[in-house]
Motif scaffolding. Structure first.
Motif, PDB file in Angstrom:
ATOM      1  N   UNK A 129      40.484  22.479  -4.894  1.00 64.09           N
ATOM      2  CA  UNK A 129      41.317  23.528  -4.299  1.00 64.09           C
ATOM      3  C   UNK A 129      41.381  24.749  -5.235  1.00 64.09           C
ATOM      4  N   UNK A 130      41.600  24.504  -6.501  1.00 62.02           N
ATOM      5  CA  UNK A 130      41.663  25.587  -7.484  1.00 62.02           C
ATOM      6  C   UNK A 130      40.320  26.308  -7.589  1.00 62.02           C
ATOM      7  N   UNK A 131      39.244  25.556  -7.501  1.00 65.04           N
ATOM      8  CA  UNK A 131      37.902  26.125  -7.596  1.00 65.04           C
ATOM      9  C   UNK A 131      37.599  27.051  -6.420  1.00 65.04           C
ATOM     10  N   UNK A 132      37.945  26.592  -5.228  1.00 63.62           N
ATOM     11  CA  UNK A 132      37.720  27.425  -4.039  1.00 63.62           C
ATOM     12  C   UNK A 132      38.550  28.701  -4.120  1.00 63.62           C
ATOM     13  N   UNK A 133      39.758  28.589  -4.621  1.00 63.98           N
ATOM     14  CA  UNK A 133      40.624  29.754  -4.767  1.00 63.98           C
ATOM     15  C   UNK A 133      39.995  30.799  -5.691  1.00 63.98           C
ATOM     16  N   UNK A 134      39.269  30.337  -6.720  1.00 65.19           N
ATOM     17  CA  UNK A 134      38.695  31.256  -7.710  1.00 65.19           C
ATOM     18  C   UNK A 134      37.603  32.141  -7.126  1.00 65.19           C
ATOM     19  N   UNK A 135      36.914  31.682  -6.072  1.00 59.69           N
ATOM     20  CA  UNK A 135      35.816  32.469  -5.499  1.00 59.69           C
ATOM     21  C   UNK A 135      36.185  33.080  -4.147  1.00 59.69           C
ATOM     22  N   UNK A 136      37.442  33.037  -3.809  1.00 56.98           N
ATOM     23  CA  UNK A 136      37.894  33.604  -2.540  1.00 56.98           C
ATOM     24  C   UNK A 136      37.536  35.088  -2.475  1.00 56.98           C
ATOM     25  N   UNK A 137      36.933  35.500  -1.369  1.00 61.61           N
ATOM     26  CA  UNK A 137      36.559  36.897  -1.192  1.00 61.61           C
ATOM     27  C   UNK A 137      35.156  37.230  -1.641  1.00 61.61           C
ATOM     28  N   UNK A 138      34.430  36.284  -2.209  1.00 64.20           N
ATOM     29  CA  UNK A 138      33.048  36.541  -2.637  1.00 64.20           C
ATOM     30  C   UNK A 138      32.150  36.725  -1.420  1.00 64.20           C
ATOM     31  N   UNK A 139      31.137  37.587  -1.566  1.00 64.59           N
ATOM     32  CA  UNK A 139      30.148  37.735  -0.502  1.00 64.59           C
ATOM     33  C   UNK A 139      29.366  36.442  -0.328  1.00 64.59           C
ATOM     34  N   UNK A 140      28.941  35.888  -1.465  1.00 67.12           N
ATOM     35  CA  UNK A 140      28.212  34.625  -1.456  1.00 67.12           C
ATOM     36  C   UNK A 140      28.793  33.731  -2.536  1.00 67.12           C
ATOM     37  N   UNK A 141      29.107  32.496  -2.178  1.00 63.29           N
ATOM     38  CA  UNK A 141      29.678  31.563  -3.155  1.00 63.29           C
ATOM     39  C   UNK A 141      29.070  30.186  -2.954  1.00 63.29           C
ATOM     40  N   UNK A 142      28.781  29.541  -4.068  1.00 64.74           N
ATOM     41  CA  UNK A 142      28.295  28.160  -4.054  1.00 64.74           C
ATOM     42  C   UNK A 142      29.275  27.306  -4.838  1.00 64.74           C
ATOM     43  N   UNK A 143      29.784  26.276  -4.191  1.00 69.45           N
ATOM     44  CA  UNK A 143      30.662  25.324  -4.871  1.00 69.45           C
ATOM     45  C   UNK A 143      29.828  24.101  -5.223  1.00 69.45           C
ATOM     46  N   UNK A 144      29.791  23.795  -6.498  1.00 72.01           N
ATOM     47  CA  UNK A 144      28.945  22.730  -7.029  1.00 72.01           C
ATOM     48  C   UNK A 144      29.829  21.541  -7.418  1.00 72.01           C
ATOM     49  N   UNK A 145      29.632  20.439  -6.720  1.00 74.61           N
ATOM     50  CA  UNK A 145      30.386  19.208  -6.974  1.00 74.61           C
ATOM     51  C   UNK A 145      29.436  18.155  -7.523  1.00 74.61           C
ATOM     52  N   UNK A 146      29.903  17.406  -8.505  1.00 74.62           N
ATOM     53  CA  UNK A 146      29.045  16.367  -9.070  1.00 74.62           C
ATOM     54  C   UNK A 146      29.780  15.039  -9.159  1.00 74.62           C
ATOM     55  N   UNK A 147      28.986  13.978  -9.055  1.00 73.85           N
ATOM     56  CA  UNK A 147      29.521  12.624  -9.197  1.00 73.85           C
ATOM     57  C   UNK A 147      28.395  11.748  -9.721  1.00 73.85           C
ATOM     58  N   UNK A 148      28.634  11.071 -10.836  1.00 75.83           N
ATOM     59  CA  UNK A 148      27.586  10.249 -11.448  1.00 75.83           C
ATOM     60  C   UNK A 148      27.240   9.064 -10.556  1.00 75.83           C
ATOM     61  N   UNK A 149      25.940   8.768 -10.469  1.00 76.58           N
ATOM     62  CA  UNK A 149      25.477   7.711  -9.567  1.00 76.58           C
ATOM     63  C   UNK A 149      24.702   6.595 -10.257  1.00 76.58           C
ATOM     64  N   UNK A 150      24.374   6.754 -11.526  1.00 78.54           N
ATOM     65  CA  UNK A 150      23.589   5.713 -12.202  1.00 78.54           C
ATOM     66  C   UNK A 150      24.434   4.464 -12.407  1.00 78.54           C
ATOM     67  N   UNK A 151      23.757   3.329 -12.508  1.00 79.45           N
ATOM     68  CA  UNK A 151      24.474   2.067 -12.729  1.00 79.45           C
ATOM     69  C   UNK A 151      25.283   2.114 -14.022  1.00 79.45           C
ATOM     70  N   UNK A 152      24.721   2.723 -15.060  1.00 74.49           N
ATOM     71  CA  UNK A 152      25.409   2.797 -16.346  1.00 74.49           C
ATOM     72  C   UNK A 152      26.735   3.533 -16.217  1.00 74.49           C
ATOM     73  N   UNK A 153      26.714   4.699 -15.585  1.00 75.88           N
ATOM     74  CA  UNK A 153      27.934   5.494 -15.460  1.00 75.88           C
ATOM     75  C   UNK A 153      28.910   4.850 -14.479  1.00 75.88           C
ATOM     76  N   UNK A 154      28.408   4.284 -13.396  1.00 77.32           N
ATOM     77  CA  UNK A 154      29.307   3.625 -12.438  1.00 77.32           C
ATOM     78  C   UNK A 154      30.068   2.487 -13.097  1.00 77.32           C
ATOM     79  N   UNK A 155      29.324   1.700 -13.878  1.00 81.45           N
ATOM     80  CA  UNK A 155      29.927   0.508 -14.478  1.00 81.45           C
ATOM     81  C   UNK A 155      30.803   0.847 -15.684  1.00 81.45           C
ATOM     82  N   UNK A 156      30.296   1.723 -16.555  1.00 81.98           N
ATOM     83  CA  UNK A 156      30.964   1.964 -17.832  1.00 81.98           C
ATOM     84  C   UNK A 156      32.038   3.037 -17.733  1.00 81.98           C
ATOM     85  N   UNK A 157      31.738   4.135 -17.053  1.00 83.91           N
ATOM     86  CA  UNK A 157      32.653   5.278 -17.040  1.00 83.91           C
ATOM     87  C   UNK A 157      33.673   5.190 -15.913  1.00 83.91           C
ATOM     88  N   UNK A 158      33.203   4.854 -14.690  1.00 88.04           N
ATOM     89  CA  UNK A 158      34.074   4.958 -13.522  1.00 88.04           C
ATOM     90  C   UNK A 158      34.508   3.615 -12.937  1.00 88.04           C
TER      91      UNK A 158
END
Length: 592
Positions: A129-158
């Motif tokens: 929500x805060x991220x979208x607010x930061x680019x409000x009014x831009x002609x062109x905006x890309x919102x980049x979301x990430x989520x780790x998918x490897x077995x190592x990160x799924x098991x160890x980090x998340x």
């Protein structure tokens, strides 16, 4: 839990003290996984156009700096990126701090209409929500979301299952969509969604594909505004060919390919970031993310300057302008506070310089041949050791060859040619290079251009302080049947230590006649060994350069030679100046 973790690290640290590298590293490290792709096509593909570029200097690059950029520095860097021609710029993680949020607003308000502002966020609703607010009014905006998918990160980090990852990705996409392209109040912005299965290079490709298919169904992209799937080598765990296999597998199997932009984001842990990016594009990727000169965490992000100029040297426009490379370097070094290594491809201060004698000789000959080709209308660049014309990135040819004790005859000759216009004959190149090497050895460093040209003048040309100088001369024809080789008579007025004297000599031309006259004056026999000449300039302003080598017996009665060089609008005058330069040098040596 904390105490147990601390004890574990202490035990590992204690075990590591005094230990050596493992004789069998397979007991500790796991080899990379391959992709089952026996009909891979990328090895036969060629890159024929530039990919889309995303610069993440202001976000990924900035977070890796020991001393992150200030707002004024980020603004300067942003302006330079726009000037270079980047159309997609990742500017910040706006939910991380007020500083990042404020800079994002600056970028939105100052970006040209054709530049898309990209921002990064984790898969959490309040951050999105805060991220979208930061680019409000831009002609062109890309919102980049990430989520780790490897077995190592799924098991160890998340501590997440595969289904948990899919569910979280879909939930995040649905929420972002509700705030952006589905919100009637947000329709003035062209919204693009970028989703990254973080640690893609260490994720089973079929699972990465499954996650991305679920995200795509939820976002419902179009061919006009495709969904960006960024497939990062978050940690470079395998060689570039395996990464290319992963990219090709994804590109061939993702549905509705025309509605998807495949982006690669290689890191450089194995030192193969540039190769991985290029092979990724060959494998079907549409876009490359990286930083100028490869700044980034650990060993860095992929180097966009190298990638762009690699294309340029293959005759492909990168759609980026590096014609003033030094200004780019200045901004990057000032804002990052990290120097560009001297051997960095294209941008390094030494990459267009040759110190080796054989390299210098090849480059010098290459420029001579290039001038001949240009005269025939052939404009193709083909110079040994120089894949890129330094002038194309704002460098001068004077920087191409630099001279030290390792340099050969070609290096010093190149400097003299570029600075004085003198194309030294090969024997003179050999003689002069020995003097240059001795000078560089004595100083223990490379010689500057002015030092080389001054050394040449001191050794081979007349100076105002020389013991003998020429005032005037006259050449007349004579007839002597007993001596047909003496058909010319020269009468010259010379100045010896401030006093005028008349000398006379005979020969078959002005050169041999003057050599005879000087020999009689100093009581030593000079003989012409080599004579060369060429023009300097054209038209009425043109001059002649002459090079003469004379032999004589030194004080030990051993035969030796000395070169001289003369420059004048009159060829005869130039030749006589060269002869006098030799006589003066012999006098300085105390051999008369």
């Amino acid at each position: 839990m904390f105490k147990q973790t601390l004890k574990l690290f202490r035990n590992m640290s204690s075990a590591a003290k005094g230990s050596n590298m493992l004789k069998d590293p397979s007991t500790k490290y796991i080899p990379y996984k391959t992709v089952d792709l026996p009909d891979r096509r990328w090895p036969n593909n060629r890159i024929t156009k530039a990919p889309r570029w995303l610069t993440t200097d202001l976000r990924d690059g900035n977070q890796s700096l020991p001393d992150p950029m200030s707002i004024p520095e980020k603004k300067e860097y942003f302006r330079k990126l726009v000037e270079l021609g980047f159309k997609e710029i990742e500017v910040a993680f706006p939910s991380a701090s007020q500083t990042d949020f404020d800079f994002t607003r600056y970028a939105v308000e100052n970006a040209p209409d054709d530049v898309s502002i990209q921002v990064l966020t984790q898969s959490r609703e309040h951050l999105i929500r805060r991220t979208v607010e930061s680019v409000k009014g831009a002609k062109k905006a890309t919102v980049h979301v990430y989520l780790a998918t490897s077995d190592l990160f799924r098991d160890v980090v998340f501590n997440m299952s595969r289904q948990d990852v899919i569910d979280k990705s879909v939930e995040t996409t649905r929420f972002l969509r509700s705030l952006t392209k589905d919100d009637p109040n947000m329709q003035d912005t062209e919204w693009t969604y970028e989703f990254s299965p973080e640690t893609f290079s260490d994720t089973p490709v079929d699972f990465a594909l499954e996650v991305c298919e679920a995200v795509k169904r939820e976002w419902e992209p179009t061919a006009e505004v495709p969904l960006i799937f960024n497939l990062p080598a978050t940690v470079e765990v395998g060689p570039p060919n395996v990464y290319a296999d992963q990219i090709e597998y994804f590109c061939r199997n993702i549905s509705e390919r025309e509605k998807v932009c495949v982006s690669v984001h290689p890191h450089n842990d194995r030192g193969c970031g540039v190769a991985a990016a290029e092979l990724g594009v060959m494998a079907g990727a549409d876009r490359v993310e990286g930083c100028l000169f490869g700044n980034g965490e650990r060993t860095g992000n992929v180097d966009l300057v190298t990638l762009a100029l690699n294309l340029y040297t293959q005759g492909i426009s990168p759609n980026l302008d590096f014609s003033d490379m030094q200004s780019v370097i200045d901004v990057v070094e000032r804002c990052n506070k990290i120097p560009i290594h001297a051997r960095t491809p294209y941008g390094g201060s030494l990459v267009v310089c040759a110190f080796s004698g054989s390299h210098q000789d090849a480059i010098k000959k290459g420029f001579v041949k290039a001038e001949e080709r240009m005269a025939r209308g052939d404009t193709k660049w083909a110079i040994p050791y120089l894949p890129l014309d330094p002038k194309d990135i704002g460098r001068t040819y004077e920087a191409v060859i630099r001279v030290n004790s390792q340099s050969g005859k070609g290096g010093a000759a190149w400097v003299i040619l570029r600075c004085m216009g003198l194309d030294l004959p090969r024997p003179l190149q050999v003689a002069f290079s020995g003097l240059v090497q001795a000078k560089a050895d004595s100083l223990g460093r490379e010689l500057k251009t002015a030092e080389i040209t001054n050394l040449f003048k001191e050794c081979y040309m007349c100076s105002e302080a020389a013991p003998i100088s020429l005032s005037s001369f006259e050449v007349t024809s004579v007839k002597d049947a007993s001596s047909p080789t003496k058909s010319r008579r020269i009468a010259a007025t010379i100045v010896v230590n401030g006093k005028q004297e008349e000398i006379v000599g005979y020969g078959n031309g002005p050169v041999s006649a003057f050599v005879d006259a000087i020999s009689n004056k100093v009581n030593i026999l000079f003989e012409v060994v080599n004579y060369n000449e060429h023009s300097l300039g054209t038209g009425t302003e043109g001059k002649a350069a002459t090079y003469i080598e004379l032999s004589y017996l030194d004080e030990n009665k051993a035969k030796t030679t000395q070169w001289g060089c003369g420059i004048d609008s009159d060829t005869s005058q130039a030749s006589l100046e060269a002869i006098l330069a030799i006589a003066n040098k012999v006098i300085e040596k105390g051999e008369l």
